[in-house]
Design a protein around this motif. Structure first.
Motif, PDB file in Angstrom:
ATOM      1  N   TYR A 242       0.802  -1.216   0.000  1.00  0.00           N
ATOM      2  CA  TYR A 242       0.000   0.000   0.000  1.00  0.00           C
ATOM      3  C   TYR A 242       0.841   1.274   0.000  1.00  0.00           C
ATOM      4  CZ  TYR A 242      -4.392  -2.423   0.161  1.00  0.00           C
ATOM      5  OH  TYR A 242      -5.480  -3.202  -0.189  1.00  0.00           O
ATOM      6  N   GLY A 243       2.137   1.125  -0.273  1.00  0.00           N
ATOM      7  CA  GLY A 243       2.975   2.297  -0.495  1.00  0.00           C
ATOM      8  C   GLY A 243       3.554   2.945   0.739  1.00  0.00           C
ATOM      9  N   PHE A 244       3.496   2.280   1.912  1.00  0.00           N
ATOM     10  CA  PHE A 244       3.996   2.905   3.138  1.00  0.00           C
ATOM     11  C   PHE A 244       5.515   2.803   3.289  1.00  0.00           C
ATOM     12  CE2 PHE A 244      -0.469   2.447   4.338  1.00  0.00           C
ATOM     13  CZ  PHE A 244      -0.702   3.627   5.010  1.00  0.00           C
ATOM     14  N   GLU A 245       6.166   1.989   2.477  1.00  0.00           N
ATOM     15  CA  GLU A 245       7.615   1.797   2.539  1.00  0.00           C
ATOM     16  C   GLU A 245       8.090   1.505   3.969  1.00  0.00           C
ATOM     17  OE1 GLU A 245       9.575   5.075   0.647  1.00  0.00           O
ATOM     18  OE2 GLU A 245       8.501   4.801  -1.253  1.00  0.00           O
ATOM     19  N   PRO A 246       7.581   0.439   4.588  1.00  0.00           N
ATOM     20  CA  PRO A 246       7.938   0.140   5.984  1.00  0.00           C
ATOM     21  C   PRO A 246       9.356  -0.403   6.113  1.00  0.00           C
ATOM     22  CG  PRO A 246       6.592  -1.624   5.076  1.00  0.00           C
ATOM     23  CD  PRO A 246       6.637  -0.540   4.026  1.00  0.00           C
TER      24      PRO A 246
ATOM     25  N   LEU B  91       7.489   3.949   8.906  1.00  0.00           N
ATOM     26  CA  LEU B  91       6.880   4.024   7.577  1.00  0.00           C
ATOM     27  C   LEU B  91       7.527   5.185   6.829  1.00  0.00           C
ATOM     28  CD1 LEU B  91       3.199   3.458   8.759  1.00  0.00           C
ATOM     29  CD2 LEU B  91       4.917   1.754   8.073  1.00  0.00           C
ATOM     30  N   GLY B  92       8.342   4.841   5.840  1.00  0.00           N
ATOM     31  CA  GLY B  92       9.133   5.846   5.160  1.00  0.00           C
ATOM     32  C   GLY B  92       8.359   6.722   4.194  1.00  0.00           C
ATOM     33  N   ASN B  93       7.121   6.345   3.877  1.00  0.00           N
ATOM     34  CA  ASN B  93       6.327   7.124   2.934  1.00  0.00           C
ATOM     35  C   ASN B  93       4.889   7.223   3.415  1.00  0.00           C
ATOM     36  OD1 ASN B  93       5.715   8.414   0.311  1.00  0.00           O
ATOM     37  ND2 ASN B  93       4.542   6.548  -0.066  1.00  0.00           N
TER      38      ASN B  93
ATOM     39  N   ARG C 257       8.806  11.157   6.717  1.00  0.00           N
ATOM     40  CA  ARG C 257       8.199   9.845   6.918  1.00  0.00           C
ATOM     41  C   ARG C 257       6.734  10.000   7.286  1.00  0.00           C
ATOM     42  NH1 ARG C 257      11.418   7.671  12.159  1.00  0.00           N
ATOM     43  NH2 ARG C 257      13.127   8.028  10.697  1.00  0.00           N
ATOM     44  N   CYS C 258       6.045   8.888   7.337  1.00  0.00           N
ATOM     45  CA  CYS C 258       4.631   8.892   7.713  1.00  0.00           C
ATOM     46  C   CYS C 258       4.480   9.314   9.170  1.00  0.00           C
ATOM     47  CB  CYS C 258       4.055   7.493   7.501  1.00  0.00           C
ATOM     48  SG  CYS C 258       2.322   7.312   7.960  1.00  0.00           S
ATOM     49  N   CYS C 259       3.336   9.922   9.483  1.00  0.00           N
ATOM     50  CA  CYS C 259       3.096  10.408  10.843  1.00  0.00           C
ATOM     51  C   CYS C 259       2.810   9.281  11.828  1.00  0.00           C
ATOM     52  CB  CYS C 259       1.922  11.384  10.841  1.00  0.00           C
ATOM     53  SG  CYS C 259       0.375  10.669  10.261  1.00  0.00           S
TER      54      CYS C 259
END
Length: 226
Positions: free
Chosen positions: A158-162, A171-173, A217-219
């Protein structure tokens, strides 16, 4: 219940876009897309100054990529015995293709937000409460669909780049990056409940979703449960 019918970006999407990189093929696609009626091979070849064999090859390639639909019609309008074989025609398909790097899922967020506004207007329940509930329900379904997988693998799709860092999953994105920058509290709250739902659907009890905003990165990140 809210149903997410947003397609994941997969290799077929990349392949379809790559197919349009060939100039003749792109001309044919644009030609068919502009036409109000399905287009035949002879018509396309004549109007674009191509050999019929060349037009047929590229039109069929576009159909193989699901960029065009193939239909069969009798152009003469005649029916019954002696009317001849239906002609093979092409029209633009309804398929939508989107590829972004890094991965973004704005349609998913938009559907959740629209659903929350509509239900709130009907029931009077606060929009944010509906949004959180619907996000968690969607996340739970995503997790259930990935049953048996590790959470990192599900979130990667799902594109979160974990990535794992010192026991946590960072989560890098953020798939909702632009929205999160302008509407941080709303979108990050939605994301928090979405990821909490994913853990719930996976029956992953080793992590909990927490808000941990940081630049680049993701919050949300996944913290190990003590």
């Amino acid at each position: 219940m809210f149903v997410d019918d947003t397609d994941e970006v997969r290799d077929p999407d990349v392949s379809a876009i790559a197919a349009l990189g060939e100039p003749t093929r792109r001309r044919l696609y644009d030609y068919v897309a502009r036409s109000a009626d399905p287009v035949g091979r002879d018509e396309a070849a004549s109007d674009l100054g191509l050999a019929r064999q060349t037009a047929a090859f590229h039109l069929d390639r576009l159909a193989d990529e699901s960029l065009l639909d193939v239909v069969y019609e009798r152009r003469s309008g005649r029916t019954g015995p002696g009317a001849g074989r239906p002609a093979k025609l092409y029209r633009r398909s309804a398929r939508q293709i989107a590829v972004s790097l890094p991965g973004r899922r704005y349609e998913l967020a938009g559907r959740l937000l629209a659903r929350a506004v509509e239900e709130s207007g009907t029931t009077g329940e606060p929009v944010r409460d509906v949004l959180h509930r619907e996000a968690r329900a969607l996340g739970a379904r995503i997790g259930a669909d990935g049953a048996g997988e590790e959470v990192v693998g599900v979130l990667e799709r799902y594109g979160f780049e974990p990535r794992r860092e010192d026991g946590t999953v960072v989560l890098g994105n953020c798939p909702f990056h632009a929205l999160a920058r302008e509407h941080t509290q709303t979108v990050c709250g939605m994301n928090l409940h979405l990821l909490g739902g994913v853990l719930e659907g996976l029956r992953e009890t080793g992590y909990t979703a927490c808000l941990a905003p940081a630049e680049g990165r993701c919050c949300v990140r996944l913290e190990p449960v003590a």
